[in-house]
Each structure stands twice: as C-alpha cells, then as structure tokens.
Design a protein around this motif. Structure first.
Motif, short mmCIF file in Angstrom:
data_model
loop_
_atom_site.label_atom_id
_atom_site.label_comp_id
_atom_site.label_asym_id
_atom_site.label_seq_id
_atom_site.Cartn_x
_atom_site.Cartn_y
_atom_site.Cartn_z
N ASN A 59 0.85 -1.19 0.00
CA ASN A 59 0.00 0.00 0.00
C ASN A 59 0.89 1.25 0.00
O ASN A 59 2.12 1.15 0.15
CB ASN A 59 -0.97 -0.02 1.18
N GLU A 102 1.51 3.54 2.19
CA GLU A 102 2.33 3.70 3.39
C GLU A 102 3.54 2.78 3.35
O GLU A 102 4.66 3.21 3.66
CB GLU A 102 1.50 3.41 4.64
N GLU A 152 7.58 3.74 3.33
CA GLU A 152 8.53 3.15 4.28
C GLU A 152 9.68 2.47 3.52
O GLU A 152 10.85 2.55 3.94
CB GLU A 152 7.81 2.14 5.17
N ASP A 207 6.76 12.49 5.54
CA ASP A 207 5.65 11.86 6.25
C ASP A 207 4.36 11.81 5.42
O ASP A 207 3.32 11.39 5.93
CB ASP A 207 5.38 12.57 7.59
N ASP A 221 1.67 10.21 3.12
CA ASP A 221 1.17 8.84 2.94
C ASP A 221 1.37 7.96 4.17
O ASP A 221 1.05 6.77 4.13
CB ASP A 221 1.80 8.14 1.73
N LEU A 222 1.90 8.51 5.26
CA LEU A 222 2.13 7.72 6.46
C LEU A 222 1.01 7.94 7.47
O LEU A 222 0.58 9.07 7.70
CB LEU A 222 3.47 8.07 7.10
N GLY A 223 0.57 6.85 8.11
CA GLY A 223 -0.38 6.95 9.20
C GLY A 223 0.30 7.44 10.47
O GLY A 223 1.52 7.64 10.50
N ALA A 224 -0.48 7.59 11.52
CA ALA A 224 0.04 8.18 12.77
C ALA A 224 1.20 7.37 13.34
O ALA A 224 2.23 7.93 13.74
CB ALA A 224 -1.09 8.31 13.79
N ASN A 225 1.06 6.05 13.40
CA ASN A 225 2.12 5.21 13.98
C ASN A 225 3.39 5.27 13.15
O ASN A 225 4.50 5.37 13.69
CB ASN A 225 1.64 3.76 14.11
N GLN A 242 4.28 7.71 11.23
CA GLN A 242 4.87 9.05 11.37
C GLN A 242 5.74 9.13 12.62
O GLN A 242 6.81 9.75 12.60
CB GLN A 242 3.77 10.10 11.41
#
Length: 295
Positions: free
Chosen positions: A129, A131, A135, A155, A157-161, A163
C-alpha cells in the motif's frame, strides 16, 4: 554543508525558485516549509543534479550540483515526493538492486530501517500500500548510510504510527551528525525535528530563523476582560489593534507591535484580566506567509 546562492529556476508563470540563498550547516537539520508549488521539490531536484538552475550556484559538501552529481549521490540519501518502483520486485530484491548500483555488499542499514517500520520486505512492491511504499523508499534512501539526507515530504502517505517511527528515525540520524534538509508542509514536523526553518513562498524565502525566533517575530494574541461591555467598545473604537472576536466585555486581540506598546494602550482602560493565547505553529506560519497553512 549545503550552500545555495542566488539560485533561480524559472518555469514561467511565477513558478520555480527566484534568487534563493541559504545554507545548511554540517550536522544541522533544516526545514524548508511551504505550500504545494512553493518550490521545495525544485530545490531538491537541483541539489541532486536532476534539474539545472537558470542561474546561481549550489554545492553539497563543496561539490558542484551540476558538474559533480555522481560524487554527491555517493554520500547523499534522497527521498523524492513521488517514487517510481520496479513493481515486480520484492522489497528485499529492490534493496539488492540499489546496493549493486552503489557497489555495496551489505543491506544491513536498509533492512534495519525496514524492521523499524515493521515492513515486510518479502512482499512484492506491487502489493504494497502507499504507506508501505513510503517506508520502503525511506529505507532505500538510508541504504548506503549517507552523510546528507534530502527528504521531500517524508511523512506524506504515512499513518500516525508510521509518522512516529519516521520521526524517531530522523532524530536518530540527526543525533549521529547527519546533515538533513527536510521539505514539508507540516509545521508540527518541522517544529519537532528542525534546528532552523525557512519559509518558501512562490519560490522566495519570506523568513529564515529558528522556530523560537520566528514565533517571536509574529503576532501575539491576548484575551482581555474589561470591567464592562462599554469599556470594551471604547477600546475597539479608540485603539488600532486587530479584534479577532468579541463576547460582551471580553475581546480577543492580535497585534505585531512590541508588548510594551500594547500594555501602554491597556493602561487607559479598566482591565480585569489579561491572558496570553499561545499560537500554534500553523497559526504562526499562516501569519508570516499571508495565507492558510494546514497539516
């Protein structure tokens, strides 16, 4: 050190960067902030030698960004905003492919970074996906343990975790003395990670300093409670301060002058309470930029 002097890249229609000058010191993390289209990506592409400027000079560790691009890429990790991957490879084979290009035998740095994100590098890239692809790109940028990092919207396309993990990773690289140029629209990101920041608007720097100094340079906001509503109305009519809101005898007021000037004005009125309202970093940059900034 990254050194940019009188850099111009004119795409026409007020697009590009214009007479841009700033330096990023060795071991410094510098944030270049601006809305989409402000010129952040253009700066990084020129530093990597992917685009040549119309005029001006730029160097990375004293190497010319147009004449010595191969040397620069040896010690620079680049994270572009938009990334094209060989979709049929796995994450691991992608690392192996890049290692071959760099003449490296070890994948340790990239694999440790991927493990930090809990990324499954055995998965085909086409099945990842957005994210996971970001990574993977961050891990690839660090594969050769570069001394300089150029990060374009890291950051996104990154979710909270993810990030949080990214912030931990960048701070770790910072602690190891890496020189980092981070381009972002997210001011919370810059506040946490950068030593200094430059605000880029339509290709030109409108401010350059550390976060604390930029906060001090912008407007202050106070909530004032007057003795009664008539006193509040008298203040509004007689004083030249920006009134953000009014609720009976209470006003929210913004100003850019010295605090002493504001206090002297208040001394002419019956004030019950005075409260400083801290501005968020987004509000601070919105003030300096002259428009809305949003995460």
């Amino acid at each position: 050190m990254i050194r940019i002097k009188n850099l111009t890249k004119d795409y026409g229609a007020n697009r590009g960067v214009f007479d841009l000058s700033f330096e990023v010191q060795d071991a410094e993390t510098f944030g270049l902030l601006g809305l989409r289209g402000a010129g952040k990506t253009t700066v990084l592409q020129i530093l990597m030698g992917f685009s040549e400027a119309s005029s001006g000079r730029c160097t990375v560790h004293a190497k010319n960004c147009w004449k010595q691009t191969v040397g620069i890429k040896c010690f620079t990790g680049y994270l572009p905003q938009k990334i094209s991957f060989p979709e049929n490879m796995t994450g691991l084979t992608f690392f192996q492919f890049l290692a071959g290009m760099h003449g490296l035998k070890s994948l340790e740095k990239a694999i440790r970074t991927a493990e930090h994100f809990e990324l499954d590098t055995s998965k085909k890239i086409r099945k990842m996906n957005p994210e996971e692809k970001k990574e993977l790109a961050v891990s690839a940028a660090l594969l050769h343990d570069p001394q300089v990092l150029l990060l374009d919207e890291p950051d996104m396309d990154l979710g909270a975790n993810a990030q949080v993990r990214l912030m931990e990773l960048i701070l770790q690289e910072k602690s190891r003395g890496k020189t980092i140029l981070l381009c972002t629209e997210r001011f919370s990101t810059a506040e946490r990670m950068c030593d200094r920041i430059g605000i880029l608007k339509r290709g030109s720097l409108v401010n350059l300093d550390n976060v604390s100094a930029i906060r001090r340079a912008c407007r202050k906001v106070f909530c004032i409670s007057f003795r009664d509503e008539q006193e509040a109305i008298r203040f509004v009519r007689q004083e030249n301060f920006e009134v953000l809101s009014k609720n009976g005898a209470q006003l929210s007021v913004a100003f850019s002058e010295e605090v002493q000037t504001f206090i002297e004005a208040l001394s002419r009125y019956h004030v019950l309470t005075l409260e400083n309202i801290p501005q968020t970093l987004d509000e601070t940059f919105s003030c300096l930029y002259g428009g809305d900034f949003r995460d």
